[in-house]
Design a protein around this motif. Structure first.
Motif, PDB file in Angstrom:
ATOM      1  N   ASN A 113       0.705  -0.704  -0.025  1.00 52.77           N
ATOM      2  CA  ASN A 113       0.211  -0.085  -0.168  1.00 52.77           C
ATOM      3  C   ASN A 113       0.930   1.090  -0.395  1.00 52.77           C
ATOM      4  OD1 ASN A 113      -2.831  -0.938   0.044  1.00 52.77           O
ATOM      5  ND2 ASN A 113      -2.555  -2.231   2.000  1.00 52.77           N
ATOM      6  N   GLU A 170       2.605   3.066  -2.212  1.00 52.97           N
ATOM      7  CA  GLU A 170       2.301   3.912  -3.278  1.00 52.97           C
ATOM      8  C   GLU A 170       0.989   4.210  -2.968  1.00 52.97           C
ATOM      9  OE1 GLU A 170       2.023   3.681  -7.490  1.00 52.97           O
ATOM     10  OE2 GLU A 170       3.876   2.911  -7.549  1.00 52.97           O
ATOM     11  N   ARG A 171       0.108   4.244  -2.796  1.00 56.35           N
ATOM     12  CA  ARG A 171      -1.779   4.330  -2.165  1.00 56.35           C
ATOM     13  C   ARG A 171      -1.468   6.129  -0.873  1.00 56.35           C
ATOM     14  NH1 ARG A 171      -6.292   1.993  -2.592  1.00 56.35           N
ATOM     15  NH2 ARG A 171      -7.478   3.740  -1.713  1.00 56.35           N
ATOM     16  N   CYS A 223       1.523   7.011  -0.184  1.00 55.05           N
ATOM     17  CA  CYS A 223       2.331   8.989  -0.694  1.00 55.05           C
ATOM     18  C   CYS A 223       0.789   9.164  -1.435  1.00 55.05           C
ATOM     19  CB  CYS A 223       3.139   8.412  -2.572  1.00 55.05           C
ATOM     20  SG  CYS A 223       4.844   7.123  -1.261  1.00 55.05           S
ATOM     21  N   GLU A 224       0.020   8.721  -1.744  1.00 50.85           N
ATOM     22  CA  GLU A 224      -0.897   9.708  -2.611  1.00 50.85           C
ATOM     23  C   GLU A 224      -2.149  10.452  -1.406  1.00 50.85           C
ATOM     24  OE1 GLU A 224      -4.667   8.674  -6.034  1.00 50.85           O
ATOM     25  OE2 GLU A 224      -4.124   7.291  -4.535  1.00 50.85           O
ATOM     26  N   THR A 229       9.522   5.598  -2.484  1.00 41.73           N
ATOM     27  CA  THR A 229       8.673   5.621  -2.959  1.00 41.73           C
ATOM     28  C   THR A 229       7.501   7.680  -3.178  1.00 41.73           C
ATOM     29  OG1 THR A 229       8.133   3.884  -3.096  1.00 41.73           O
ATOM     30  CG2 THR A 229       6.393   4.621  -3.945  1.00 41.73           C
ATOM     31  N   TYR A 230       8.354   7.825  -2.531  1.00 43.81           N
ATOM     32  CA  TYR A 230       7.145   9.493  -2.268  1.00 43.81           C
ATOM     33  C   TYR A 230       8.194  10.393  -3.132  1.00 43.81           C
ATOM     34  CZ  TYR A 230       4.863  13.792  -0.880  1.00 43.81           C
ATOM     35  OH  TYR A 230       3.972  14.373  -0.864  1.00 43.81           O
ATOM     36  N   SER A 233      10.641   9.793  -5.979  1.00 42.51           N
ATOM     37  CA  SER A 233      10.213   9.017  -6.942  1.00 42.51           C
ATOM     38  C   SER A 233       9.118   9.598  -7.992  1.00 42.51           C
ATOM     39  CB  SER A 233      10.147   7.953  -7.475  1.00 42.51           C
ATOM     40  OG  SER A 233       8.556   6.932  -6.574  1.00 42.51           O
ATOM     41  N   LEU A 234       7.801   9.812  -6.934  1.00 47.34           N
ATOM     42  CA  LEU A 234       6.545  10.685  -7.585  1.00 47.34           C
ATOM     43  C   LEU A 234       6.035  12.382  -7.627  1.00 47.34           C
ATOM     44  CD1 LEU A 234       4.877   8.053  -6.578  1.00 47.34           C
ATOM     45  CD2 LEU A 234       4.746   7.763  -8.530  1.00 47.34           C
ATOM     46  N   TYR A 235       6.434  12.716  -6.228  1.00 52.14           N
ATOM     47  CA  TYR A 235       6.498  13.949  -5.985  1.00 52.14           C
ATOM     48  C   TYR A 235       7.430  14.577  -5.641  1.00 52.14           C
ATOM     49  CZ  TYR A 235       1.695  11.376  -5.087  1.00 52.14           C
ATOM     50  OH  TYR A 235       0.468   9.986  -5.576  1.00 52.14           O
TER      51      TYR A 235
END
Length: 545
Positions: free
Chosen positions: A356, A358-359, A361-362, A391-392, A394-396
């Protein structure tokens, strides 16, 4: 002030002494500043803060030897005049005051703080100066009085602290190293060799980690014989340098023996053979009896915290009786000022949390990007926090995010607090139950939100499982006592950073579907009953204050 002021009033005519006991340095400062406010209004009570020796020591190494430390040399010869003048001319003795006085007169600042505490009406210090036998028993004249008033701040911390204070352990490899070091001392080395043999007997008869069915009397008797020989060696060599390793295991041995003499059914012995070591630990499972014995010697004991949930659990664990008074006060802040959101769709159970990430992080990004400001994000562990951050990033955007390092120094902690006070786009990734979970005040827009990931339960481990089994047998509440209640109180503490004044408004986002279960909802304080359940990042954005 609501606890200090009535305690001070009750001192009149009773020759009482107040001990304001805390778990954190920051709460010591808050208590001292409260006394200072009353001092400015005419109160004249001597008030001393005791700071830990390692923190206040002026030397590079904390070695209390006259040959090494000029502040220890001739301490009592230099003490009388500055102590008398201070008692006569000043009332407030905080760390800065004590350090300045100690430097001026070349005195040990730690010993000076203890001597000022002896002469004070209010002593502000860590729990261990009253409850820990290794400290408290050294100065019974200061810390053992039937007129004492105990004010125990952040009292939810005392349960585990008391466990640690009364749970000594000894390690085979430490004794064997000292045996090799002292081999030339026949009488002493013989007893050390005998201790090593007793350890080997235990090692052969146990698996990796297990509770011992009976107290290890042979080992304890071997420790007794060793301490007698060690004391003779110290006496015979009092003018010579004694190896630190010998002194260290001597004190560990005497403490282990001392606690073994009071150990009852609330304790257990266990052997642990992990990490290439063999250790025997005397573990205090239920600290309530120990605390009760200490508290009954005082005039009164008042425990307080914003997070004593459930109250009856803490009354028991902190040594109270069923007829002891408990009081729950409603939050003084408007309920609608706290925007409490619970994610119903993300589980943070250990077996599921990685899937979970990625969720998570979202959801974090939906909050901190949805409304710019200062936020704390609490993770269940440093390991998981670092995984999420990887992970964060790499996304935001992570330009506003600071990841707290494990073992953060006080000065770095102060720097981060300063950033919260002076900047308005600071996001700190930290851990639940850590230095930013309690004892800090960031009112108004200095902190506008917090994300709490997981239910705060302690990591599953051998000792927690001992507590669980013990209270299952005693009260049929093992999981609650060992895991759920301690964890939920960490959640409450972390969430409590957001609303600090009547004008504060902020958002707390709880990420774990377990919070939606009845057993957790039943623990929610009254000012949490208006929670909103969300199931998407879009819902978070739509529910921001």
């Amino acid at each position: 002030v609501s606890v200090l002021f009535p305690a001070i009033k009750s001192m009149y005519g009773n020759n009482s002494k107040i001990f304001y006991l805390t778990a954190k340095s920051s709460t010591k400062t808050i208590a001292f500043n409260t006394v200072k406010i009353m001092h400015e209004q005419g109160l004249r009570l001597r008030t001393a803060i005791i700071t830990a020796k390692d923190k206040i020591c002026f030397m590079e190494e904390t070695r209390c030897e006259p040959e090494y430390c000029p502040y220890a040399k001739g301490y009592y010869d230099k003490l009388n005049i500055p102590l008398r003048d201070t008692i006569k001319n000043a009332c407030l003795y905080d760390r800065v005051f004590i350090e300045n006085l100690a430097k001026t007169h070349e005195l040990c600042p730690f010993e000076l703080s203890l001597d000022l505490a002896y002469m004070s009406d209010i002593v502000i210090c860590d729990y261990n100066y009253y409850f820990d036998p290794r400290v408290a028993l050294q100065r019974e004249d200061v810390f053992n009085n039937d007129k004492d008033i105990l004010l125990v701040d952040e009292a939810h911390n005392l349960e585990d602290r008391a466990r640690n204070m009364y749970s000594p352990e000894i390690i085979k490899e430490e004794f064997y190293e000292v045996y090799k070091l002292m081999k030339a001392q026949k009488g002493l080395s013989k007893e050390l060799y005998n201790i090593n043999k007793k350890f080997l007997d235990i090692k052969k008869s146990t698996d990796k980690t297990e509770i011992l069915k009976n107290p290890p009397e042979d080992l304890i008797n071997a420790l007794r014989k060793f301490t007698v020989k060690a004391e003779k060696y110290f006496h015979d060599n009092k003018n010579e340098k004694v190896p630190d390793e010998l002194t260290d295991i001597y004190f560990k041995s005497t403490f282990f023996i001392k606690i073994s003499e009071i150990a009852d059914d609330n304790f257990c012995y266990y052997a642990d053979r992990s990490n290439n070591e063999t250790r025997v630990k005397l573990f205090l499972i239920d600290p309530s009896g120990i605390l009760k014995e200490i508290e009954k010697k005082a005039r009164s004991s008042i425990f307080f915290s914003a997070t004593l949930t459930p109250l009856k659990y803490f009354r028991y664990m902190l040594g109270g009786d069923e007829d002891d008074y408990i009081m729950k006060i409603s939050s003084p802040f408007r309920r609608e000022n706290l925007n409490l959101l619970i994610s119903a769709d993300i589980s943070m159970k250990y077996s599921l949390r990685d899937s979970n990430i990625e969720r998570v992080c979202e959801y974090i990004n939906a909050l901190v990007a949805g409304k710019k400001g200062n936020y704390l994000v609490f993770f269940p562990s440093y390991h998981f926090m670092n995984k999420v951050y990887k992970t964060y990033e790499s996304l935001y955007d992570t330009s506003c995010i600071t990841v707290q390092k494990q073992g953060i120094k006080e000065e770095d902690q102060r720097d981060l607090i300063s950033r919260f006070e002076n900047e308005r786009n600071v996001v700190v990734f930290t851990v639940i139950g850590g230095v930013f979970s309690e004892g800090i005040d960031l009112p108004l827009d200095k902190l506008i939100g917090a994300v709490i990931i997981g239910t705060g339960i302690p990591q599953i481990c051998f000792e927690r499982d001992i507590i669980k089994a013990f209270f299952n047998d005693k009260m049929n509440s093992g999981y609650d006592f060992a895991y759920k209640y301690p964890g939920f109180n960490k959640v409450l503490q972390s969430a409590g950073r957001v609303i600090r004044t009547e004008e504060d408004k902020g958002t707390v986002l709880l990420i774990d579907s377990r919070f939606c279960q009845y057993t957790y909802l039943n623990l929610f304080p009254d000012h949490w009953k208006h929670y909103k359940i969300i199931s998407s990042a879009e819902e978070i954005k739509n529910n921001l204050l």
